[in-house]
Design a protein around this motif. Structure first.
Motif, short mmCIF file in Angstrom:
data_model
loop_
_atom_site.label_atom_id
_atom_site.label_comp_id
_atom_site.label_asym_id
_atom_site.label_seq_id
_atom_site.Cartn_x
_atom_site.Cartn_y
_atom_site.Cartn_z
N GLN A 222 0.85 -1.19 0.00
CA GLN A 222 0.00 0.00 0.00
C GLN A 222 0.89 1.24 0.00
O GLN A 222 1.76 1.39 0.86
CB GLN A 222 -0.90 -0.01 1.24
CG GLN A 222 -1.94 1.09 1.27
CD GLN A 222 -2.90 0.87 2.43
OE1 GLN A 222 -2.51 0.60 3.56
NE2 GLN A 222 -4.18 0.98 2.17
N ASP A 223 0.69 2.12 -0.97
CA ASP A 223 1.48 3.34 -1.07
C ASP A 223 0.68 4.54 -0.57
O ASP A 223 -0.52 4.67 -0.87
CB ASP A 223 1.90 3.60 -2.52
CG ASP A 223 2.98 2.63 -2.99
OD1 ASP A 223 3.68 2.08 -2.13
OD2 ASP A 223 3.10 2.42 -4.21
N VAL A 224 1.34 5.40 0.17
CA VAL A 224 0.76 6.67 0.62
C VAL A 224 1.61 7.79 0.03
O VAL A 224 2.81 7.84 0.29
CB VAL A 224 0.73 6.76 2.16
CG1 VAL A 224 0.29 8.14 2.61
CG2 VAL A 224 -0.19 5.69 2.74
N PRO A 225 1.02 8.67 -0.78
CA PRO A 225 1.84 9.69 -1.44
C PRO A 225 2.31 10.77 -0.48
O PRO A 225 1.69 11.03 0.56
CB PRO A 225 0.87 10.28 -2.48
CG PRO A 225 -0.49 10.05 -1.89
CD PRO A 225 -0.40 8.74 -1.15
N ALA A 226 3.43 11.39 -0.83
CA ALA A 226 3.89 12.58 -0.10
C ALA A 226 3.05 13.77 -0.54
O ALA A 226 2.40 13.75 -1.60
CB ALA A 226 5.37 12.83 -0.39
N LEU A 227 3.05 14.81 0.28
CA LEU A 227 2.28 16.01 -0.05
C LEU A 227 3.20 17.07 -0.66
O LEU A 227 4.38 17.16 -0.29
CB LEU A 227 1.61 16.54 1.21
CG LEU A 227 0.58 15.56 1.79
CD1 LEU A 227 0.25 15.91 3.22
CD2 LEU A 227 -0.67 15.57 0.94
N PRO A 228 2.69 17.86 -1.59
CA PRO A 228 3.55 18.82 -2.29
C PRO A 228 3.84 20.06 -1.44
O PRO A 228 2.97 20.89 -1.20
CB PRO A 228 2.70 19.20 -3.52
CG PRO A 228 1.28 18.99 -3.08
CD PRO A 228 1.30 17.86 -2.11
#
Length: 290
Positions: A222-228
């Motif tokens: 499961q991947d959780v994206p970083a925030l920009p």
């Protein structure tokens, strides 16, 4: 429940540099700040600011009583932080304008922990509590084995990476957190990818790409994206992520939700200069707009 952290306590001397110095280069810094730091202290502060009850097990020297007082002020229980005759650990950190850093670490009192101190502290833990350890103190393998015997959820943040140290604690782990480089180093050392080493939960932090959870039982990823965000200092971001993940799980959140909150906390952290002193509080994380 509660989080018990066998963790380092450092004075972080942070130098703002025009760029990271090359070998043999003499370079003037534009500023110097002193912060509370150490991977252990950072994780304790992050978990406490995320709302968990946190007990820190560690050591400082006669020059480091301010660090213990600051941990207490941040909501961390420091009843198991002892004073030794060894100087407090410290880190010399160079940070360039883009936020990347270089770190020189002196372990100091962090390597002077006594087994009696560890045993006495963990005798007060309850089954189901979380124990987190890193590679900046002594007694990691002893703590992992004791934690398993006491029914604690044993988590290992494998930094600074040392293949022998990781392999010594692997049989006792429920949870392993490492970054992308450390994951590759571990696979090279033991010949297996992190998801196939018998640890129930593995998180690999991927920097600007986010973080990945691997279920050691099912192999599900499961991947959780970083925030920009625009980073100004990445020091302590991984520790902030770890502390928030552990706090979320401690408070009953599912892994995905705990990682999402941790990603938000780390994103805020990299927009600030400093280490433990500037880790965001839960209200800030919840209110942030990205």
């Amino acid at each position: 429940m509660a989080i018990w952290n066998l963790g380092s306590i450092n004075a972080d001397m942070v130098y703002a540099m025009p760029h990271l110095p090359a070998a043999g280069e003499t370079l003037a810094a534009s500023s110097l700040d002193r912060f509370l730091g150490g991977k252990g202290a950072n994780m304790s502060v992050a978990a406490a600011r995320a709302g968990s009850e946190v007990f820190h097990i560690g050591a400082v020297g006669p020059d480091g009583l301010w660090a213990r007082e600051r941990l207490t002020a941040f909501g961390v229980d420091t009843g198991h932080v002892m004073e030794t005759g060894t100087p407090t650990g410290h880190a010399v950190i160079a940070v360039e304008p883009g936020g990347e850093n270089q770190i020189i670490l002196f372990p100091g009192a962090n390597r002077a922990l006594a087994l009696e101190q560890l045993t006495q502290a963990l005798s007060k833990a309850r089954a189901g509590d979380t124990l987190v350890i890193q590679n900046e103190t002594s007694l990691q393998a002893e703590a992992a084995e004791l934690g398993r015997r006491l029914g604690l959820r044993v988590c290992y943040a494998a930094a600074p990476f040392d293949a022998d140290a990781v392999q010594a604690v692997l049989p006792f782990l429920d949870f392993l957190i490492l970054n992308e480089v450390e994951a590759a180093q571990l696979e090279q050392a033991i010949g297996k990818p992190p998801g196939a080493i018998g640890v129930r939960d593995v998180i690999i932090t991927l920097g600007a790409k986010g973080a990945r959870h691997i279920d050691g039982g099912t192999g599900a990823v499961q991947d959780v994206p970083a925030l920009p965000v625009t980073a100004v200092d990445t020091t302590g971001a991984g520790d902030t992520f770890t502390g928030y993940v552990l706090a979320g799980l401690d408070q009953g959140l599912a892994m995905e939700k705990a990682m999402a909150a941790a990603s938000r906390a780390a994103a805020l952290m990299v927009t600030r200069h400093g280490t433990a002193d500037v880790i965001p509080e839960l209200a800030e994380v919840q209110a942030a707009r990205f």
